[in-house]
Enzyme design. Structure first.
Site: not given
Ligand code: AMP
Length: 273
Positions: A16-17, A19-20, A22-23, A47, A136, A139
Site C-alpha cells: 500500500m506504499g 515503503l520502508h 520492511g517492504h 479493505q 501481517d 493476512q
Molecule cells: P502494506 O504496505 O502494509 O500493505 O504491506 C505490504 C507488504 O509488506 C505485506 O506483505 C506486509 O506484511 C509487508 N510488511 C509490512 N511491514 C513489514 C515489516 N515490518 N516486516 C516485513 N514485512 C512487512
C-alpha cells in the site's frame, strides 16, 4: 504478461506504499528469486471500513519510486481506484473462518477486501511467486488459504518481520504515532519476548505465556491491549498448552493508533540451567 510467455520468472510484491525497510526486504527477496520484479502500490479502499484511516493513509509515491529503483524493481504498478474497480465492478472474494478471528473480529470485511484485491492483482500481474510479510501474519495465512482453495498457480513466499533498532516492527502506520507513543511502542516486541522467554524456561501453559506478555504491556503507560493470543501457526486456532511451535499475536492501541505484532514461540526449547 508477455514476460511470462518469454519464460521469465515474475516475482510480485503487493503493497500500500509509504515503503520502508520492511517492504525493501520483500523486494530484495523477490529480486533474488525472479527475472522480473513487480511492485504494486495501491491503497485498497475495499479493505478499509468507514471511519478507518483510508483518507489519511500516508501516500509518498515519489519516495516509493526511489526505494523501488534502489531495490531493482522492474515494474512499479500504482493504479488508481477506478482502474482497479471500474464502474460496475461487483465481485468479492469472501474469506472464510480464518477471517472472523483476531484482526477480523475488530475489522469486519477487512480480509474480504484484502483477498479481493490480491486475487485481482495476481490475475493482472500473473506472477510465479508473490512475497508477503509475516508482519501481517493472519493476512499471510489467509492468502495461503485462498491460493490453496482456489488452486491459484502462484507460490507464496513469506518474509520475517523487519524491526527498528528498538524492536518496533516497521509499519507505514508508525508515522501516526506521537513522539511519546513512538517511544512506548517497543512494548509490543518486548511483550513477544516475554512470552518467548517463558517458553524457553519450559513453561507450556499458554495462560502463563500470555500473562507474561500482558504484564510487559501493562508496564508501559498508554498501551491499550486489544488481544494477546498464542495460536497454532497454520490454523490460528487457540492452544491450551504449548505442545507444538506456535505464534504469539498481539494487537494494541497507543494514542488511538492500532499496532500489531507477532512472533514465534518454540515448544520444547530450554536453556541449560
Ligand atoms: P502494506 O504496505 O502494509 O500493505 O504491506 C505490504 C507488504 O509488506 C505485506 O506483505 C506486509 O506484511 C509487508 N510488511 C509490512 N511491514 C513489514 C515489516 N515490518 N516486516 C516485513 N514485512 C512487512
Amino acid at each position: 504478461m508477455a514476460e511470462r510467455a518469454r519464460g521469465r520468472t515474475i516475482g510480485f510484491v503487493p503493497t500500500m506504499g509509504a515503503l520502508h525497510a520492511g517492504h525493501a526486504a520483500l523486494l530484495d527477496e523477490a529480486r533474488r528469486r525472479a527475472d522480473l520484479v513487480v511492485c504494486s502500490i495501491f491503497v485498497n479502499p475495499k479493505q478499509f471500513a468507514p471511519g478507518e484511516d483510508l483518507s489519511r493513509y500516508p501516500r509518498r509515491l515519489e519516495d516509493d519510486r526511489a526505494l523501488c529503483e534502489a531495490c531493482g524493481v522492474d515494474v512499479l504498478f500504482a493504479p488508481g481506484a477506478d482502474e482497479v474497480y471500474p464502474p460496475g465492478f461487483d465481485t468479492q472474494v469472501r474469506a472464510g473462518r480464518l477471517a472472523s478471528i483476531l484482526e477480523g473480529a475488530s475489522r469486519p470485511g477487512h480480509f474480504d477486501g484484502v483477498l479481493t484485491v490480491v486475487a485481482l492483482l495476481f490475475a493482472v500481474v500473473q506472477p510465479h511467486f508473490a512475497v508477503f510479510g509475516e508482519k501481517d501474519f493472519q493476512q499471510l495465512a489467509l492468502v495461503k488459504r485462498m491460493v490453496r482453495d482456489l488452486r491459484l498457480t502462484v507460490e507464496i513466499v513469506p518474509m520475517p518481520v523487519i524491526r527498528d533498532v528498538d524492536g518496533l516492527a516497521l509499519s507505514s502506520r508508525n508515522a501516526y504515532l506521537s513522539k511519546d507513543d513512538r517511544a512506548r511502542a517497543p512494548a509490543l516486541s518486548r511483550a513477544l519476548m516475554a512470552a518467548q522467554d517463558e517458553a524457553q524456561r519450559g513453561v507450556t501453559d499458554i495462560a502463563r505465556l500470555t500473562a507474561a506478555a500482558r504484564g510487559m504491556l501493562a508496564a508501559t503507560a498508554g498501551v491499550v491491549v486489544d488481544y494477546v493470543e498464542v495460536r497454532d501457526p497454520r490454523t490460528l486456532e487457540p492452544l491450551a498448552t504449548l505442545d507444538r511451535d506456535a505464534r504469539v499475536l498481539i494487537a494494541a492501541r497507543l494514542g488511538g493508533v492500532r499496532l500489531i505484532d507477532n512472533g514465534p514461540v518454540f515448544a520444547g526449547v530450554r536453556y541449560p540451567r
